[in-house]
Motif scaffolding. Sequence first.
Motif, PDB file in Angstrom:
ATOM      1  N   ARG A  19      62.296 -21.251  19.634  1.00 49.22           N
ATOM      2  CA  ARG A  19      61.538 -21.609  18.435  1.00 49.22           C
ATOM      3  C   ARG A  19      60.597 -22.791  18.659  1.00 49.22           C
ATOM      4  O   ARG A  19      60.032 -23.314  17.704  1.00 49.22           O
ATOM      5  N   ARG A  20      60.426 -23.217  19.887  1.00 51.38           N
ATOM      6  CA  ARG A  20      59.434 -24.258  20.154  1.00 51.38           C
ATOM      7  C   ARG A  20      58.037 -23.715  19.825  1.00 51.38           C
ATOM      8  O   ARG A  20      57.747 -22.537  19.977  1.00 51.38           O
ATOM      9  N   ARG A  21      57.161 -24.617  19.416  1.00 47.04           N
ATOM     10  CA  ARG A  21      55.770 -24.250  19.129  1.00 47.04           C
ATOM     11  C   ARG A  21      54.984 -24.195  20.438  1.00 47.04           C
ATOM     12  O   ARG A  21      54.917 -25.173  21.178  1.00 47.04           O
ATOM     13  N   LEU A  22      54.415 -23.033  20.728  1.00 50.61           N
ATOM     14  CA  LEU A  22      53.603 -22.831  21.914  1.00 50.61           C
ATOM     15  C   LEU A  22      52.172 -22.508  21.499  1.00 50.61           C
ATOM     16  O   LEU A  22      51.912 -22.154  20.359  1.00 50.61           O
ATOM     17  N   SER A  23      51.266 -22.615  22.452  1.00 53.07           N
ATOM     18  CA  SER A  23      49.873 -22.297  22.170  1.00 53.07           C
ATOM     19  C   SER A  23      49.267 -21.549  23.347  1.00 53.07           C
ATOM     20  O   SER A  23      49.454 -21.941  24.501  1.00 53.07           O
ATOM     21  N   VAL A  24      48.545 -20.478  23.031  1.00 54.82           N
ATOM     22  CA  VAL A  24      47.790 -19.738  24.045  1.00 54.82           C
ATOM     23  C   VAL A  24      46.360 -19.597  23.531  1.00 54.82           C
ATOM     24  O   VAL A  24      46.139 -19.129  22.407  1.00 54.82           O
ATOM     25  N   SER A  25      45.400 -19.992  24.359  1.00 54.88           N
ATOM     26  CA  SER A  25      43.994 -19.926  23.951  1.00 54.88           C
ATOM     27  C   SER A  25      43.180 -19.225  25.037  1.00 54.88           C
ATOM     28  O   SER A  25      43.209 -19.623  26.201  1.00 54.88           O
ATOM     29  N   PHE A  26      42.463 -18.180  24.625  1.00 57.98           N
ATOM     30  CA  PHE A  26      41.596 -17.440  25.536  1.00 57.98           C
ATOM     31  C   PHE A  26      40.181 -18.005  25.433  1.00 57.98           C
ATOM     32  O   PHE A  26      39.584 -18.024  24.354  1.00 57.98           O
ATOM     33  N   GLY A  27      39.658 -18.475  26.563  1.00 52.93           N
ATOM     34  CA  GLY A  27      38.369 -19.141  26.562  1.00 52.93           C
ATOM     35  C   GLY A  27      37.201 -18.191  26.766  1.00 52.93           C
ATOM     36  O   GLY A  27      37.362 -16.969  26.884  1.00 52.93           O
ATOM     37  N   ALA A  28      36.018 -18.775  26.820  1.00 55.88           N
ATOM     38  CA  ALA A  28      34.795 -17.997  27.004  1.00 55.88           C
ATOM     39  C   ALA A  28      34.832 -17.276  28.352  1.00 55.88           C
ATOM     40  O   ALA A  28      35.143 -17.889  29.382  1.00 55.88           O
ATOM     41  N   PRO A  29      34.530 -15.989  28.373  1.00 55.86           N
ATOM     42  CA  PRO A  29      34.570 -15.234  29.633  1.00 55.86           C
ATOM     43  C   PRO A  29      33.451 -15.655  30.578  1.00 55.86           C
ATOM     44  O   PRO A  29      32.386 -16.108  30.141  1.00 55.86           O
ATOM     45  N   LEU A  30      33.692 -15.524  31.862  1.00 54.82           N
ATOM     46  CA  LEU A  30      32.658 -15.798  32.848  1.00 54.82           C
ATOM     47  C   LEU A  30      32.681 -14.745  33.927  1.00 54.82           C
ATOM     48  O   LEU A  30      33.711 -14.096  34.173  1.00 54.82           O
ATOM     49  N   CYS A  31      31.538 -14.557  34.564  1.00 55.23           N
ATOM     50  CA  CYS A  31      31.418 -13.630  35.685  1.00 55.23           C
ATOM     51  C   CYS A  31      30.885 -14.393  36.887  1.00 55.23           C
ATOM     52  O   CYS A  31      30.013 -15.258  36.751  1.00 55.23           O
ATOM     53  N   VAL A  32      31.441 -14.106  38.031  1.00 53.87           N
ATOM     54  CA  VAL A  32      30.966 -14.723  39.269  1.00 53.87           C
ATOM     55  C   VAL A  32      30.472 -13.611  40.184  1.00 53.87           C
ATOM     56  O   VAL A  32      30.950 -12.470  40.114  1.00 53.87           O
ATOM     57  N   SER A  33      29.501 -13.934  41.026  1.00 54.73           N
ATOM     58  CA  SER A  33      28.944 -12.916  41.915  1.00 54.73           C
ATOM     59  C   SER A  33      28.412 -13.575  43.177  1.00 54.73           C
ATOM     60  O   SER A  33      28.184 -14.791  43.220  1.00 54.73           O
ATOM     61  N   ARG A  34      28.220 -12.770  44.191  1.00 50.42           N
ATOM     62  CA  ARG A  34      27.649 -13.274  45.438  1.00 50.42           C
ATOM     63  C   ARG A  34      26.152 -13.506  45.252  1.00 50.42           C
ATOM     64  O   ARG A  34      25.489 -12.798  44.491  1.00 50.42           O
ATOM     65  N   ARG A  35      25.634 -14.492  45.969  1.00 49.00           N
ATOM     66  CA  ARG A  35      24.207 -14.774  45.948  1.00 49.00           C
ATOM     67  C   ARG A  35      23.566 -14.309  47.250  1.00 49.00           C
ATOM     68  O   ARG A  35      24.203 -14.331  48.303  1.00 49.00           O
ATOM     69  N   SER A  36      22.332 -13.895  47.157  1.00 47.92           N
ATOM     70  CA  SER A  36      21.613 -13.402  48.325  1.00 47.92           C
ATOM     71  C   SER A  36      21.581 -14.458  49.424  1.00 47.92           C
ATOM     72  O   SER A  36      21.267 -15.626  49.171  1.00 47.92           O
TER      73      SER A  36
END
Length: 216
Positions: free
Chosen positions: A155-172
């Motif tokens: 019964r402890r108070r917990l918190s889960v927060s989903f943040g802003a999504p990001l995408c990573v990719s290779r650079r030329s």
Amino acid sequence: MLWSRPVGFLLDHVLYKTSVRGRSNVPKAGPVIFAGNHISYLDGPVMFGAAPRAMHILVKKEMFAGFLGRVLRASGQIPVDRSGDRAALQAGKGLLDAGRCVGILPEGTRGSGSVESIANGVAWLALATGATVVPVAILGTRHGGEHRDSIPPLRRRLSVSFGAPLCVSRRSGESGRVSMDRAAAEIQAALAGHVRDSVAQTGQALPHIPPLRKVQ
């Protein structure tokens, strides 16, 4: 794996009092990597129960023993050797290539949860699959000076927060190693910043880092 979703809900909202924020940040379709901070044994299960989509979490192989091991395998979780495990990453890649979701705690071990550093495995998965990375802040599963192997009281108070999504990719023109290091730095910065913001929003502090209990 359908049965595991109600079990996750039971953990978050019956055994514990978990507030969930940011579900709208999770893409409704396509491959997603949920990258969470790590302070307690319960972080993975709590993240699993709070997410709007089912996920397969990379879990240290030592947990896959006895009854718990059978439950983890039956619910589709992935055993991983933290000293380096290409097989686990390949299994995660296969799931992401199929448009599914994978959960990972990229700090690699339980600590303060401030995400000062992460392993490159999450970056490799993101680069290899093009999956969206969603940072996840998990708070309350360990308080103050509680040992890293402690389980929070019911019964402890917990918190889960989903943040802003990001995408990573290779650079030329960028080598594979440079791409992976840069992607890992971007994911680390996004997750660490999201954890800091979540601490400020919820008022739930990160724990200290007491020593692990000695094995007798």
